[in-house]
Design an enzyme around this catalytic site. Structure first.
Site, PDB file in Angstrom:
ATOM      1  N   HIS A  85      44.026  38.443  41.502  1.00 50.73           N
ATOM      2  CA  HIS A  85      45.280  37.914  40.883  1.00 50.73           C
ATOM      3  C   HIS A  85      45.771  36.591  41.278  1.00 50.73           C
ATOM      4  O   HIS A  85      45.920  36.338  42.525  1.00 50.73           O
ATOM      5  CB  HIS A  85      46.184  39.150  41.037  1.00 50.73           C
ATOM      6  CG  HIS A  85      47.514  39.102  40.272  1.00 50.73           C
ATOM      7  ND1 HIS A  85      47.655  39.338  39.034  1.00 50.73           N
ATOM      8  CD2 HIS A  85      48.775  38.657  40.785  1.00 50.73           C
ATOM      9  CE1 HIS A  85      49.020  38.907  38.642  1.00 50.73           C
ATOM     10  NE2 HIS A  85      49.507  38.545  39.617  1.00 50.73           N
ATOM     11  N   ILE A 142      43.388  49.681  33.418  1.00 53.01           N
ATOM     12  CA  ILE A 142      42.431  50.500  33.772  1.00 53.01           C
ATOM     13  C   ILE A 142      42.943  51.839  33.710  1.00 53.01           C
ATOM     14  O   ILE A 142      44.113  52.071  34.281  1.00 53.01           O
ATOM     15  CB  ILE A 142      42.030  50.045  35.143  1.00 53.01           C
ATOM     16  CG1 ILE A 142      41.221  48.632  35.331  1.00 53.01           C
ATOM     17  CG2 ILE A 142      40.993  51.002  35.869  1.00 53.01           C
ATOM     18  CD1 ILE A 142      40.157  48.651  34.479  1.00 53.01           C
ATOM     19  N   ASN A 154      40.027  43.567  42.219  1.00 49.95           N
ATOM     20  CA  ASN A 154      40.754  42.731  41.113  1.00 49.95           C
ATOM     21  C   ASN A 154      41.156  41.241  41.857  1.00 49.95           C
ATOM     22  O   ASN A 154      41.346  41.419  43.167  1.00 49.95           O
ATOM     23  CB  ASN A 154      41.930  43.184  40.494  1.00 49.95           C
ATOM     24  CG  ASN A 154      42.553  42.220  39.391  1.00 49.95           C
ATOM     25  OD1 ASN A 154      41.585  41.771  38.757  1.00 49.95           O
ATOM     26  ND2 ASN A 154      43.681  42.594  39.236  1.00 49.95           N
ATOM     27  N   ASN A 166      35.748  32.928  37.750  1.00 51.78           N
ATOM     28  CA  ASN A 166      35.366  33.682  39.084  1.00 51.78           C
ATOM     29  C   ASN A 166      33.920  34.324  38.893  1.00 51.78           C
ATOM     30  O   ASN A 166      33.305  34.530  39.949  1.00 51.78           O
ATOM     31  CB  ASN A 166      36.502  34.761  39.120  1.00 51.78           C
ATOM     32  CG  ASN A 166      37.829  34.258  39.575  1.00 51.78           C
ATOM     33  OD1 ASN A 166      37.936  33.860  40.746  1.00 51.78           O
ATOM     34  ND2 ASN A 166      38.785  33.928  38.687  1.00 51.78           N
ATOM     35  N   GLY A 190      35.672  33.288  32.648  1.00 52.54           N
ATOM     36  CA  GLY A 190      34.604  33.689  33.824  1.00 52.54           C
ATOM     37  C   GLY A 190      34.311  33.003  34.853  1.00 52.54           C
ATOM     38  O   GLY A 190      33.278  32.992  35.206  1.00 52.54           O
TER      39      GLY A 190
END
Ligand code: GRF
Length: 220
Positions: free
Chosen positions: A112, A96, A110, A17, A15
């Site tokens: 990446h 998803i 998202n 981010n 976590g």
């Protein structure tokens, strides 16, 4: 005062981010609120961070649902209950499905750890090292049905150094991730994101202060 942007986050891991987004909100760099954080892992560090900051964190056990679609139906219900406008995937390690995609079209982000479309899927940093590229980085993109394939919003470049290991490279990419994810949310909260098919552009700021966290060229 206009309503704050309401964010719902999906997490599975440490976590960091999510933490960067929480920090940007607390520092008032980002006018938003995280109304719910849902984790598919009970012990996710992201849930700890959520609780530490007094936010609404929920562990949703996938084992209680027949399949991923049913699981996401519950996510969509919880997001609705918490009036979520934008969904942030922050280290969410689950595919998803259309349940979530159709509930939040062009409203799911998202991050990446590569310069997409290179090195999709898991272990992107290791893939970059094995391939031998000299520059990699990270990408914030809109989520669509394909794996890591949605329209790109911003990318940050990170050089690969001679002695890099997966750990050292990951650490440097993470630092950039923590800059660009809050920045994208800031553009969204100030209505500056323009989505035109696969092309995403950042509209000029209406405020003269130019209080950007980083510049709006979509490249760092
Ligand atoms: C990050 O590398 C991100 O790019 C990827 O998953 C990782 C999440 O890390 N999608 P954290 O949980 O935010 O620390």
């Amino acid at each position: 005062m206009p309503d704050l942007l309401r964010i719902g986050a999906l997490v599975s891991g440490n976590g960091t981010n999510l933490q960067a987004i929480i920090d940007a909100i607390e520092k008032k760099e980002l006018e938003a609120e995280i109304t719910v954080v849902i984790s598919n892992k009970k012990t996710a560090g992201a849930l700890e961070r959520t609780k530490k900051h007094g936010l609404n964190g929920i562990y949703l056990d996938p084992g209680n649902y027949e399949n991923n679609r049913e699981y996401e139906k519950e996510i969509v219900r919880l997001f609705g209950k918490n009036r979520v406008q934008w969904v942030v995937l922050a280290g969410y390690l689950k595919i998803i499905t259309d349940e979530l995609l159709s509930a939040y079209p062009d409203r799911i982000l998202n991050i990446h750890p590569s310069l997409l479309p290179a090195f999709t899927g898991l272990h992107a940093q290791e893939q970059a090292l094995k391939y031998g590229v000299k520059i990699t980085g990270c990408t914030v993109h809109l989520v669509e049905a394909g794996l890591d394939s949605g329209p790109v919003i911003i990318q940050a470049a990170v050089p690969v150094l001679e002695n890099d290991t997966v750990e050292t490279l990951t650490e440097r990419i993470s630092k950039k991730e923590h800059q660009i994810y809050p920045q994208v949310l800031k553009w969204i909260s100030t209505r500056r994101l323009k989505i035109d098919g696969r092309r995403v552009s950042i509209l000029p700021s209406s405020s003269p202060s130019g209080n950007e966290i980083i510049n709006p060229g979509g490249i760092v």
